[in-house]
Design a protein around this motif. Structure first.
Motif, PDB file in Angstrom:
ATOM      1  N   ASP A 112       0.841  -1.194   0.000  1.00  0.00           N
ATOM      2  CA  ASP A 112       0.000   0.000   0.000  1.00  0.00           C
ATOM      3  C   ASP A 112       0.881   1.251   0.000  1.00  0.00           C
ATOM      4  OD1 ASP A 112      -2.189   1.670   0.092  1.00  0.00           O
ATOM      5  OD2 ASP A 112      -2.358   1.583   2.283  1.00  0.00           O
ATOM      6  N   ALA A 113       1.522   1.504  -1.130  1.00  0.00           N
ATOM      7  CA  ALA A 113       2.387   2.683  -1.258  1.00  0.00           C
ATOM      8  C   ALA A 113       1.531   3.909  -1.538  1.00  0.00           C
ATOM      9  CB  ALA A 113       3.382   2.468  -2.387  1.00  0.00           C
ATOM     10  N   ARG A 114       1.999   5.072  -1.095  1.00  0.00           N
ATOM     11  CA  ARG A 114       1.314   6.334  -1.343  1.00  0.00           C
ATOM     12  C   ARG A 114       2.324   7.355  -1.836  1.00  0.00           C
ATOM     13  NH1 ARG A 114      -3.910   5.380  -1.580  1.00  0.00           N
ATOM     14  NH2 ARG A 114      -4.300   7.605  -1.268  1.00  0.00           N
ATOM     15  N   LEU A 115       1.805   8.346  -2.560  1.00  0.00           N
ATOM     16  CA  LEU A 115       2.659   9.422  -3.073  1.00  0.00           C
ATOM     17  C   LEU A 115       2.565  10.643  -2.179  1.00  0.00           C
ATOM     18  CD1 LEU A 115       1.768   9.127  -6.859  1.00  0.00           C
ATOM     19  CD2 LEU A 115       4.036   8.752  -5.869  1.00  0.00           C
ATOM     20  N   LYS A 116       3.714  11.220  -1.885  1.00  0.00           N
ATOM     21  CA  LYS A 116       3.780  12.513  -1.201  1.00  0.00           C
ATOM     22  C   LYS A 116       4.143  13.540  -2.259  1.00  0.00           C
ATOM     23  CE  LYS A 116       7.275  13.256   1.675  1.00  0.00           C
ATOM     24  NZ  LYS A 116       8.109  14.369   1.160  1.00  0.00           N
ATOM     25  N   TRP A 117       3.341  14.625  -2.330  1.00  0.00           N
ATOM     26  CA  TRP A 117       3.562  15.646  -3.366  1.00  0.00           C
ATOM     27  C   TRP A 117       5.057  15.967  -3.499  1.00  0.00           C
ATOM     28  CZ3 TRP A 117       5.482  20.730  -3.384  1.00  0.00           C
ATOM     29  CH2 TRP A 117       5.114  21.516  -4.480  1.00  0.00           C
ATOM     30  N   TYR A 121       8.402  27.276   5.829  1.00  0.00           N
ATOM     31  CA  TYR A 121       7.220  27.528   6.671  1.00  0.00           C
ATOM     32  C   TYR A 121       6.430  26.228   6.855  1.00  0.00           C
ATOM     33  CZ  TYR A 121       4.954  27.837   2.077  1.00  0.00           C
ATOM     34  OH  TYR A 121       4.523  27.578   0.801  1.00  0.00           O
ATOM     35  N   GLN A 122       5.564  26.243   7.876  1.00  0.00           N
ATOM     36  CA  GLN A 122       4.655  25.128   8.109  1.00  0.00           C
ATOM     37  C   GLN A 122       3.248  25.536   7.692  1.00  0.00           C
ATOM     38  OE1 GLN A 122       5.046  23.802  12.177  1.00  0.00           O
ATOM     39  NE2 GLN A 122       7.221  23.284  11.937  1.00  0.00           N
ATOM     40  N   ALA A 123       2.481  24.557   7.231  1.00  0.00           N
ATOM     41  CA  ALA A 123       1.143  24.882   6.729  1.00  0.00           C
ATOM     42  C   ALA A 123       0.285  23.624   6.694  1.00  0.00           C
ATOM     43  CB  ALA A 123       1.243  25.483   5.319  1.00  0.00           C
ATOM     44  N   HIS A 124      -0.983  23.842   6.386  1.00  0.00           N
ATOM     45  CA  HIS A 124      -1.927  22.735   6.200  1.00  0.00           C
ATOM     46  C   HIS A 124      -2.142  22.546   4.704  1.00  0.00           C
ATOM     47  CE1 HIS A 124      -5.278  20.089   7.151  1.00  0.00           C
ATOM     48  NE2 HIS A 124      -6.001  20.732   6.257  1.00  0.00           N
ATOM     49  N   ALA A 125      -1.867  21.334   4.203  1.00  0.00           N
ATOM     50  CA  ALA A 125      -2.053  21.067   2.771  1.00  0.00           C
ATOM     51  C   ALA A 125      -3.548  20.959   2.478  1.00  0.00           C
ATOM     52  CB  ALA A 125      -1.337  19.779   2.381  1.00  0.00           C
ATOM     53  N   TYR A 182       4.488  25.473  -6.832  1.00  0.00           N
ATOM     54  CA  TYR A 182       4.558  24.571  -7.974  1.00  0.00           C
ATOM     55  C   TYR A 182       5.884  23.819  -8.038  1.00  0.00           C
ATOM     56  CZ  TYR A 182       0.307  26.855  -9.419  1.00  0.00           C
ATOM     57  OH  TYR A 182      -0.980  27.325  -9.445  1.00  0.00           O
ATOM     58  N   SER A 183       6.792  24.133  -7.162  1.00  0.00           N
ATOM     59  CA  SER A 183       8.052  23.394  -7.076  1.00  0.00           C
ATOM     60  C   SER A 183       8.465  23.394  -5.618  1.00  0.00           C
ATOM     61  CB  SER A 183       9.127  24.046  -7.956  1.00  0.00           C
ATOM     62  OG  SER A 183       9.360  25.380  -7.542  1.00  0.00           O
ATOM     63  N   GLY A 184       9.571  22.715  -5.337  1.00  0.00           N
ATOM     64  CA  GLY A 184       9.991  22.592  -3.954  1.00  0.00           C
ATOM     65  C   GLY A 184       9.567  21.240  -3.395  1.00  0.00           C
ATOM     66  N   GLU A 185       9.591  21.113  -2.083  1.00  0.00           N
ATOM     67  CA  GLU A 185       9.265  19.828  -1.476  1.00  0.00           C
ATOM     68  C   GLU A 185       8.709  20.041  -0.080  1.00  0.00           C
ATOM     69  OE1 GLU A 185      12.878  17.615  -1.216  1.00  0.00           O
ATOM     70  OE2 GLU A 185      14.006  19.313  -0.419  1.00  0.00           O
ATOM     71  N   ILE A 186       8.104  18.976   0.434  1.00  0.00           N
ATOM     72  CA  ILE A 186       7.497  19.055   1.759  1.00  0.00           C
ATOM     73  C   ILE A 186       7.939  17.856   2.586  1.00  0.00           C
ATOM     74  CG2 ILE A 186       5.451  20.353   1.047  1.00  0.00           C
ATOM     75  CD1 ILE A 186       3.956  17.630   0.976  1.00  0.00           C
ATOM     76  N   VAL A 219       2.207  20.070   7.014  1.00  0.00           N
ATOM     77  CA  VAL A 219       3.477  19.882   6.316  1.00  0.00           C
ATOM     78  C   VAL A 219       4.423  21.046   6.614  1.00  0.00           C
ATOM     79  CG1 VAL A 219       2.313  18.658   4.431  1.00  0.00           C
ATOM     80  CG2 VAL A 219       2.750  21.110   4.215  1.00  0.00           C
ATOM     81  N   GLU A 220       5.681  20.787   6.308  1.00  0.00           N
ATOM     82  CA  GLU A 220       6.673  21.862   6.298  1.00  0.00           C
ATOM     83  C   GLU A 220       7.186  21.956   4.874  1.00  0.00           C
ATOM     84  OE1 GLU A 220       9.819  23.534   9.387  1.00  0.00           O
ATOM     85  OE2 GLU A 220      10.311  21.499   8.745  1.00  0.00           O
ATOM     86  N   TYR A 221       7.270  23.179   4.345  1.00  0.00           N
ATOM     87  CA  TYR A 221       7.640  23.402   2.949  1.00  0.00           C
ATOM     88  C   TYR A 221       8.984  24.115   2.842  1.00  0.00           C
ATOM     89  CZ  TYR A 221       8.031  25.461  -1.632  1.00  0.00           C
ATOM     90  OH  TYR A 221       8.529  25.827  -2.862  1.00  0.00           O
ATOM     91  N   GLY A 222       9.726  23.755   1.800  1.00  0.00           N
ATOM     92  CA  GLY A 222      10.944  24.481   1.441  1.00  0.00           C
ATOM     93  C   GLY A 222      11.322  24.125   0.024  1.00  0.00           C
ATOM     94  N   PHE A 223      12.037  24.995  -0.663  1.00  0.00           N
ATOM     95  CA  PHE A 223      12.510  24.621  -2.001  1.00  0.00           C
ATOM     96  C   PHE A 223      13.494  23.467  -1.860  1.00  0.00           C
ATOM     97  CE2 PHE A 223      15.454  25.035  -5.601  1.00  0.00           C
ATOM     98  CZ  PHE A 223      14.546  24.783  -6.611  1.00  0.00           C
TER      99      PHE A 223
END
Length: 298
Positions: free
Chosen positions: A131-136, A265-269, A291-295, A253-257
């Motif tokens: 049961d694999a899942r994708l993380k954006w 920053y931290q946010a709610h997806a 549209y780019s970066g990672e979480i 999540v936490e976001y950064g390029f």
């Protein structure tokens, strides 16, 4: 190579195409047909991407163009790397490959290429009962641990032709990881407690890439016929399938390029917009779309 091709044909026959009419299925399969047109296998390489670039240049010196969908496979990689030049552990037992795809998609759809590759990898793993899942956008996780890495880059040949280079690494029968990865990485054999038939796994992956890349081009064709794209709110066929496999929406999540070097920053997806952007809600209630970066999940 013959075994890989046989397994690919078998898995192509098992693809779930029920959402599409027969003419649409035929178009999708025709668009994706170049996948694996040529397959080159090596015992050891520094990087499959480097070998692909060399092949492109060698073909140009002969006045030819590298066949779309050419795949380079290696049993082990000595200088493998992922995004931001992070090293990728690639010992014997894993699936390490790269594929060249001509840059002929409109920018809106070229941006969805990493999503298409993520779908193919996730479906491949799920066909093996995990049961694999994708993380954006396309990190492939199993029980919170990374099972596969995907790297999509674009290069321009000396004569000016542009290619997408798609690198894929799937931890398969390799079970020993460097100390810094032991808590964050896993493999198919660790999850299933058995060895994987690598030829079958690669054949399945090529069949799923055949379908996903074909679907991406078919999606572009449909958008052109309808005269609207994601910026007008058109729902992408490809993103619809990707969202069924992704578990990012609703997560904190936490976001950064480059999240490892500079988390921002931290946010709610909250959602993924029609263009593939991740819409996140900040603590003050405002939203931002990336549209780019990672979480990372919190």
């Amino acid at each position: 190579m013959q075994k890989i091709r046989e397994h690919r044909q078998t898995f192509l026959g098992w693809l779930d195409t029920r959402s599409f009419s027969l003419p649409a299925v035929e178009k999708i399969l025709a668009y994706g047909a170049p996948v694996g047109a040529m397959i080159e296998h090596h015992g050891q390489l520094a990087r499959c991407m480097d070998r692909l670039q060399q092949l492109i240049q060698d073909e140009e010196k002969q006045g030819r163009v590298l066949a779309a969908g050419t795949v380079v496979l290696a049993d082990t990689l000595t200088e493998s790397s992922g995004r931001f030049a992070r090293s990728w552990h690639a010992p014997e037992g894993g699936v390490w490959l790269a594929m060249a795809w001509p840059d002929i998609l409109l920018p809106e759809f070229a941006r969805l290429l990493p999503f298409a590759v993520g779908i193919a990898c996730c479906r491949t793993v799920r066909q093996h009962g995990i049961d694999a899942r994708l993380k954006w956008v396309n990190d492939l996780l199993v029980n919170g641990k990374k099972l596969a890495g995907i790297l999509c880059t674009t290069m321009q040949s000396p004569s000016g032709d542009r290619y997408h280079l798609i690198g894929i690494g799937i931890n398969s029968n390799n079970q020993v990881f460097p100390r810094e990865l032991q808590d964050t990485a896993t493999s198919l054999s660790l999850e299933l407690s058995r060895e994987i038939n690598l030829a079958e796994l690669v054949g399945c992956l090529l069949a799923e890439l055949h379908w996903s890349l074909g679907l991406l081009h078919y999606d572009e064709e449909q958008a052109l016929e309808q005269g609207e794209g994601c910026e007008q709110g058109r729902a992408s066929l490809l993103l619809g399938f990707w969202q069924e496999l992704c578990d990012t929406v609703g997560r904190q999540v936490e976001y950064g390029f480059d999240i490892q070097q500079k988390p921002l920053y931290q946010a709610h997806a909250r959602e993924v917009d029609p263009c593939g952007g991740l819409v996140m809600e900040l603590a003050d209630g405002s939203t931002v779309t990336e549209y780019s970066g990672e979480i990372v999940y919190l």
